[in-house]
Design a protein around this motif. Structure first.
Motif, PDB file in Angstrom:
ATOM      1  N   ALA A  53     -49.453 -21.766  34.491  1.00  0.00           N
ATOM      2  CA  ALA A  53     -48.076 -21.417  34.140  1.00  0.00           C
ATOM      3  C   ALA A  53     -48.005 -20.233  33.187  1.00  0.00           C
ATOM      4  O   ALA A  53     -46.922 -19.849  32.755  1.00  0.00           O
ATOM      5  CB  ALA A  53     -47.370 -22.629  33.522  1.00  0.00           C
ATOM      6  N   ALA A  54     -49.175 -19.639  32.860  1.00  0.00           N
ATOM      7  CA  ALA A  54     -49.197 -18.527  31.909  1.00  0.00           C
ATOM      8  C   ALA A  54     -49.005 -17.199  32.621  1.00  0.00           C
ATOM      9  O   ALA A  54     -49.554 -16.973  33.698  1.00  0.00           O
ATOM     10  CB  ALA A  54     -50.524 -18.517  31.154  1.00  0.00           C
ATOM     11  N   ASN A  55     -48.223 -16.318  32.006  1.00  0.00           N
ATOM     12  CA  ASN A  55     -48.124 -14.956  32.505  1.00  0.00           C
ATOM     13  C   ASN A  55     -49.461 -14.263  32.271  1.00  0.00           C
ATOM     14  O   ASN A  55     -50.014 -14.314  31.174  1.00  0.00           O
ATOM     15  CB  ASN A  55     -47.031 -14.185  31.764  1.00  0.00           C
ATOM     16  CG  ASN A  55     -45.658 -14.748  32.015  1.00  0.00           C
ATOM     17  OD1 ASN A  55     -45.413 -15.341  33.054  1.00  0.00           O
ATOM     18  ND2 ASN A  55     -44.748 -14.566  31.076  1.00  0.00           N
ATOM     19  N   ASP A  56     -49.965 -13.616  33.292  1.00  0.00           N
ATOM     20  CA  ASP A  56     -51.256 -12.956  33.170  1.00  0.00           C
ATOM     21  C   ASP A  56     -51.321 -11.828  34.185  1.00  0.00           C
ATOM     22  O   ASP A  56     -51.278 -12.081  35.387  1.00  0.00           O
ATOM     23  CB  ASP A  56     -52.390 -13.962  33.415  1.00  0.00           C
ATOM     24  CG  ASP A  56     -53.772 -13.339  33.238  1.00  0.00           C
ATOM     25  OD1 ASP A  56     -53.836 -12.147  32.911  1.00  0.00           O
ATOM     26  OD2 ASP A  56     -54.756 -14.039  33.436  1.00  0.00           O
ATOM     27  N   PRO A 145     -40.524 -16.738  21.414  1.00  0.00           N
ATOM     28  CA  PRO A 145     -39.354 -16.271  22.169  1.00  0.00           C
ATOM     29  C   PRO A 145     -39.525 -16.369  23.680  1.00  0.00           C
ATOM     30  O   PRO A 145     -38.530 -16.441  24.415  1.00  0.00           O
ATOM     31  CB  PRO A 145     -39.207 -14.813  21.719  1.00  0.00           C
ATOM     32  CG  PRO A 145     -39.887 -14.749  20.396  1.00  0.00           C
ATOM     33  CD  PRO A 145     -41.034 -15.700  20.506  1.00  0.00           C
ATOM     34  N   TYR A 146     -40.777 -16.374  24.164  1.00  0.00           N
ATOM     35  CA  TYR A 146     -41.017 -16.360  25.609  1.00  0.00           C
ATOM     36  C   TYR A 146     -41.914 -17.512  26.051  1.00  0.00           C
ATOM     37  O   TYR A 146     -42.546 -17.445  27.110  1.00  0.00           O
ATOM     38  CB  TYR A 146     -41.623 -15.017  26.020  1.00  0.00           C
ATOM     39  CG  TYR A 146     -40.696 -13.864  25.718  1.00  0.00           C
ATOM     40  CD1 TYR A 146     -39.636 -13.555  26.565  1.00  0.00           C
ATOM     41  CD2 TYR A 146     -40.841 -13.127  24.547  1.00  0.00           C
ATOM     42  CE1 TYR A 146     -38.760 -12.526  26.267  1.00  0.00           C
ATOM     43  CE2 TYR A 146     -39.974 -12.096  24.239  1.00  0.00           C
ATOM     44  CZ  TYR A 146     -38.933 -11.801  25.102  1.00  0.00           C
ATOM     45  OH  TYR A 146     -38.065 -10.792  24.798  1.00  0.00           O
ATOM     46  N   ALA A 147     -41.956 -18.564  25.249  1.00  0.00           N
ATOM     47  CA  ALA A 147     -42.799 -19.715  25.587  1.00  0.00           C
ATOM     48  C   ALA A 147     -42.381 -20.345  26.909  1.00  0.00           C
ATOM     49  O   ALA A 147     -43.216 -20.659  27.763  1.00  0.00           O
ATOM     50  CB  ALA A 147     -42.744 -20.746  24.469  1.00  0.00           C
ATOM     51  N   ASP A 148     -41.075 -20.534  27.100  1.00  0.00           N
ATOM     52  CA  ASP A 148     -40.594 -21.139  28.340  1.00  0.00           C
ATOM     53  C   ASP A 148     -40.805 -20.226  29.544  1.00  0.00           C
ATOM     54  O   ASP A 148     -40.849 -20.688  30.690  1.00  0.00           O
ATOM     55  CB  ASP A 148     -39.112 -21.486  28.228  1.00  0.00           C
ATOM     56  CG  ASP A 148     -38.872 -22.706  27.355  1.00  0.00           C
ATOM     57  OD1 ASP A 148     -39.798 -23.526  27.228  1.00  0.00           O
ATOM     58  OD2 ASP A 148     -37.777 -22.820  26.779  1.00  0.00           O
ATOM     59  N   ALA A 149     -40.945 -18.929  29.287  1.00  0.00           N
ATOM     60  CA  ALA A 149     -41.113 -17.955  30.369  1.00  0.00           C
ATOM     61  C   ALA A 149     -42.583 -17.712  30.694  1.00  0.00           C
ATOM     62  O   ALA A 149     -42.898 -16.860  31.518  1.00  0.00           O
ATOM     63  CB  ALA A 149     -40.430 -16.645  30.009  1.00  0.00           C
ATOM     64  N   GLY A 150     -43.494 -18.447  30.031  1.00  0.00           N
ATOM     65  CA  GLY A 150     -44.907 -18.363  30.390  1.00  0.00           C
ATOM     66  C   GLY A 150     -45.776 -17.542  29.472  1.00  0.00           C
ATOM     67  O   GLY A 150     -46.926 -17.265  29.810  1.00  0.00           O
TER      68      GLY A 150
END
Length: 281
Positions: A53-56, A145-150
């Motif tokens: 679920a992490a942005n990478d 600020p962007y935890a829910d967004a990954g």
């Protein structure tokens, strides 16, 4: 990546593994509340889910820095709300640095159990935050600020594998749970190694991945037919099977007449940890 401003925020508390998390930790956010539970910190499957679920901008893989210089993790690289790299592995007493890249977006670095916290979100390129990990454990963190967004990451802290062959340890560190164990097949004339065995989050492993044999032993590689097309490419020695094969069966063998350490990999899946080693005595 160079810094424009090396003002550093130092964290001072002692590291505690996320395995000790027993409650719910709510994080500061800009107008919202992000909550993570104890389930977010338990088990390998949970870690895979966390990273999936992490942005990478690259791949969801834990990069092993246990034999390298202390790593730097960048925030907001390439205009993405992500950590790069998002997942790293280091030895105890390693200091990890996080560095801000973006001038336009505010980020911070906060462990989900409160172990470390860079403070309020910042948007100044070149700012850094450091934390020294004293204890072994798995430390998940986010940018609030962007935890829910990954925008999430992880630091895995563990000792480096150790055997009597340091070049093998470094080559296999982080691959398929290598812990320094080398399979002893001395005085065996024929040894078979499976390629495409289950491991490294798929079928991208050799089994066994490190083997010790006597001079004159023939090594035979047998493909499982799983995990895509594989080949055998040696880092040491001039005997490769560069042709890839996806079907099951024996596609390469070699008799090792000289003593030494011979490291090799499946070239298409090298970065995933599909690596092996043969010690000839």
């Amino acid at each position: 990546m160079p810094s424009n401003n090396r003002r550093t925020f130092l964290a001072a508390s002692t590291a505690v593994g996320l395995g000790s998390l027993t409650g719910v930790h709510a994080l500061r956010t800009q107008g919202t509340s992000t909550t993570f539970t104890a389930a977010d910190s338990d088990g390998e499957d949970s870690l895979d889910t966390w990273l999936a679920a992490a942005n990478d901008p690259q791949t969801h893989q834990i990069r092993d820095f246990r034999y390298d210089d202390p790593p730097t993790v960048y925030l907001g690289i390439s205009n993405t709300n992500s950590f790069s790299p998002p997942a790293i592995k280091v030895t105890p007493e390693t200091t990890v640095t996080w560095e801000w890249i973006s001038e336009d977006v505010e980020y911070n670095v906060v462990a989900i159990d409160g172990t470390f916290d860079s403070g309020q979100p910042l948007s100044e390129a070149g700012e850094t935050f450091e934390y020294t990990f004293d204890a072994k454990g798995t430390y998940r963190y986010v940018s609030e600020p962007y935890a829910d967004a990954g925008m999430r990451g992880v630091v895995v802290v563990d000792t480096a594998p150790s055997s009597e062959y340091p070049t093998v340890d470094e080559w296999l560190a982080g691959t398929n749970g290598y812990d320094g164990t080398i399979t002893d097949q001395l005085d065996t004339s024929l040894v078979e190694i499976t390629t495409g065995a289950k491991g490294n989050s798929g079928h991208s492993a050799f089994e066994p991945h490190a083997v010790k044999v006597s001079a004159g032993t023939t090594i035979r590689w047998s493909w499982t037919g799983k995990g895509g097309a594989h080949n055998i490419v040696f880092k040491d020695g001039d005997f490769d099977s560069e042709s890839t094969h996806a079907e099951s069966g024996v596609h390469f063998e070699e008799t090792f007449s000289e003593t030494g350490v011979f490291r090799y990999a499946c070239q298409p899946h090298h970065a995933l940890g599909h690596r092996g080693a043969i010690i000839v005595e």
